[in-house]
Design an enzyme around this catalytic site. Sequence first.
Site, mmCIF file in Angstrom:
data_model
loop_
_atom_site.group_PDB
_atom_site.id
_atom_site.type_symbol
_atom_site.label_atom_id
_atom_site.label_comp_id
_atom_site.label_asym_id
_atom_site.label_seq_id
_atom_site.Cartn_x
_atom_site.Cartn_y
_atom_site.Cartn_z
ATOM 1 C CE LYS A 137 0.684 1.859 3.437
ATOM 2 N NZ LYS A 137 1.921 2.359 4.108
ATOM 3 C CE1 TYR A 222 -1.983 -0.057 7.619
ATOM 4 C CE2 TYR A 222 -0.651 1.922 7.314
ATOM 5 C CZ TYR A 222 -0.777 0.544 7.316
ATOM 6 O OH TYR A 222 0.306 -0.234 7.002
HETATM 7 P P1 NDP Z 1 12.486 1.318 2.503
HETATM 8 O O1 NDP Z 1 13.073 2.609 2.056
HETATM 9 O O2 NDP Z 1 12.951 0.762 3.791
HETATM 10 O O3 NDP Z 1 12.747 0.201 1.387
HETATM 11 C C1 NDP Z 1 12.424 0.397 0.043
HETATM 12 C C2 NDP Z 1 13.356 -0.442 -0.815
HETATM 13 O O4 NDP Z 1 12.985 -0.272 -2.173
HETATM 14 C C3 NDP Z 1 14.828 -0.008 -0.762
HETATM 15 O O5 NDP Z 1 15.528 -0.581 0.320
HETATM 16 C C4 NDP Z 1 15.358 -0.493 -2.088
HETATM 17 O O6 NDP Z 1 15.674 -1.879 -1.998
HETATM 18 C C5 NDP Z 1 14.137 -0.394 -3.024
HETATM 19 N N1 NDP Z 1 14.216 0.752 -3.924
HETATM 20 C C6 NDP Z 1 14.186 0.676 -5.275
HETATM 21 N N2 NDP Z 1 14.305 1.883 -5.822
HETATM 22 C C7 NDP Z 1 14.414 2.764 -4.817
HETATM 23 C C8 NDP Z 1 14.575 4.184 -4.765
HETATM 24 N N3 NDP Z 1 14.608 4.927 -5.886
HETATM 25 N N4 NDP Z 1 14.641 4.764 -3.553
HETATM 26 C C9 NDP Z 1 14.577 4.042 -2.434
HETATM 27 N N5 NDP Z 1 14.437 2.691 -2.416
HETATM 28 C C10 NDP Z 1 14.360 2.053 -3.598
HETATM 29 O O7 NDP Z 1 10.903 1.503 2.489
HETATM 30 P P2 NDP Z 1 9.830 0.622 3.255
HETATM 31 O O8 NDP Z 1 10.259 -0.791 3.246
HETATM 32 O O9 NDP Z 1 9.520 1.237 4.551
HETATM 33 O O10 NDP Z 1 8.526 0.830 2.310
HETATM 34 C C11 NDP Z 1 8.396 0.162 1.082
HETATM 35 C C12 NDP Z 1 6.898 0.033 0.718
HETATM 36 O O11 NDP Z 1 6.253 -0.730 1.716
HETATM 37 C C13 NDP Z 1 6.138 1.359 0.646
HETATM 38 O O12 NDP Z 1 5.216 1.330 -0.391
HETATM 39 C C14 NDP Z 1 5.431 1.445 1.985
HETATM 40 O O13 NDP Z 1 4.232 2.205 1.943
HETATM 41 C C15 NDP Z 1 5.149 -0.011 2.251
HETATM 42 N N6 NDP Z 1 5.057 -0.316 3.695
HETATM 43 C C16 NDP Z 1 3.992 -1.029 4.132
HETATM 44 C C17 NDP Z 1 3.860 -1.335 5.456
HETATM 45 C C18 NDP Z 1 2.717 -2.156 5.929
HETATM 46 O O14 NDP Z 1 2.559 -2.313 7.136
HETATM 47 N N7 NDP Z 1 1.909 -2.723 5.054
HETATM 48 C C19 NDP Z 1 4.835 -0.865 6.455
HETATM 49 C C20 NDP Z 1 5.956 -0.166 5.875
HETATM 50 C C21 NDP Z 1 6.041 0.094 4.536
HETATM 51 P P3 NDP Z 1 16.866 -2.539 -2.846
HETATM 52 O O15 NDP Z 1 18.107 -1.859 -2.343
HETATM 53 O O16 NDP Z 1 16.780 -3.957 -2.504
HETATM 54 O O17 NDP Z 1 16.601 -2.243 -4.283
#
Ligand code: NDP
Length: 371
Positions: A137, A222
Site C-alpha cells: 500500500k 489506514y
Molecule cells: P524502505 O526505504 O525501507 O525500502 C524500500 C526499498 O525499495 C529499498 O531498500 C530499495 O531496496 C528499493 N528501492 C528501489 N528503488 C528505490 C529508490 N529509488 N529509492 C529508495 N528505495 C528504492 O521503504 P519501506 O520498506 O519502509 O517501504 C516500502 C513500501 O512498503 C512502501 O510502499 C510502503 O508504503 C510499504 N510499507 C507497508 C507497510 C505495511 O505495514 N503494510 C509498512 C511499511 C512500509 P533494494 O536496495 O533492494 O533495491
Amino acid sequence: MTTRRDFLQKLTATAISFPFTAHAIQPKSIAVAEPYQGPVLRVAIMGLGSYANRVAEAMRDCKKAAITGVISGTPSKIKDWQGKYNIPEKNCYNYDNFDRIKDNKDIDAVYIITPNALHHPQCLRVAAAGKHVICEKPMAVNAREGQEMVDACKKARVKLLIGYRMHFEAKTLEVLRMRNAGELGKVLFFEGHSGFQIGNPNQWRMNKALSGGGAMMDIGIYSVNGARYMIGEEPIWVTAQETKTDPVKFKEGIDETILFQFGFPSGAVASCLSTYSMNYLDRFFLNGEKGYAMLQPATGYGPIEGRSHKGEFKHPHITHQTTQMDEMAEIILNNKKPVVPVDGEEGLKDMKIIDAIYEAVRSGKRIDLRL
Ligand code: NDP
C-alpha cells in the site's frame, strides 16, 4: 505452483536447512498437528528495505507461502538474503533484468515492497512476465495508475493483491463479526486517527516523485481503508482540510496533516486524521445504536488492543505478515475469498478516495464519490 512435500524434498535434496523443518523436531510427547502437505506459494520479494525484512522474517513461520527469489538494486543485500533465506543464484534479479522471471518456474508471485511511485511500472512488468502480483500500500500514487495495474493484471490473467495486512487480523475481524451480527445495532459513526512523527526529511517518503504525497499516502490510507471496512459501506462524499506547521520540512505536495470526513449511503459518517507530525495516533472507534467497538493501537504491527461495550478483546497476537502471506497463498492458489477483499479493486477504491481527498483540500469543496 508446487506442493509443500515437493518443496521440502527439493530442499532436502540440496542439503539446505529450512525453517519449515522445525515441525519435524517437536518432542514426540507433545501432540502436534499434521504437517501441512498442500500447495506452497513461491514468492520473490522486490525491494529489500525495511518492510521487506519484516515480511521475510514473518514468512519464516508461514506454512503456505515461502520466499524463493529476490529482486533488488543492491548486490550486497542479495548476498545477505541468499544466505538468510536459502535463495539460489538463478532466482536473484535486479531492476534491469527481472522481466526474465517469466522463464523461472520456481516463482509464482512477486511481492513489490518498493517506494510508492515505483509500484505501477513494476506491477506492469511483473504482470507482463505472467507472475501474480502482491503490492504494498498505497498500490500506486493515483487512481489512474491503480486502474492500469488492475487492467494489466486482468489482461495477463494474474492476480493482483494489495498488502492490507489488517484485513486478516483477529481483533479487527471480531469488530466486523460483531457489526455483521447486529451486536452494534445500526452503525452511525467511525473515527480514525492515523499518524506518527516522521524523522529524516531526506527519505523517499518526503520526496513526492517517489512517495506520491505525504502522510495521507503512507499512513492516512489506514483510516481511509479502515473507515470502509469498519462501517461496511463505500463513502459517497468526502470533505477535507489540510494544515501545515512546517512548510520547510513538508514541501509542496507532501501533506503533513489532513483532517477528512466521509458520508455513507446509510447516513453513517466518518471523521479522520492523517498526520506526519503527531505520535500516539493509531486509533479506530466505531459507534452504533446498540454499542461500540474500539481498537488502539488499531493498525500498528501489534499486538492490536481493543474492546467493545461487551468487554476487552482477548484474541492472541499472531505476527500480521505471517497470517497475511498464508492467507494470500490461499487466495492465489485456491481462490479463497477473504472477509475483506485485498484485491486490486480494493486498492483502487482507496486511490480514488485519496485523489478526492486531495481535490477536496485544493477546492475547499465537498467531493462526491462513485466507487
Ligand atoms: P524502505 O526505504 O525501507 O525500502 C524500500 C526499498 O525499495 C529499498 O531498500 C530499495 O531496496 C528499493 N528501492 C528501489 N528503488 C528505490 C529508490 N529509488 N529509492 C529508495 N528505495 C528504492 O521503504 P519501506 O520498506 O519502509 O517501504 C516500502 C513500501 O512498503 C512502501 O510502499 C510502503 O508504503 C510499504 N510499507 C507497508 C507497510 C505495511 O505495514 N503494510 C509498512 C511499511 C512500509 P533494494 O536496495 O533492494 O533495491
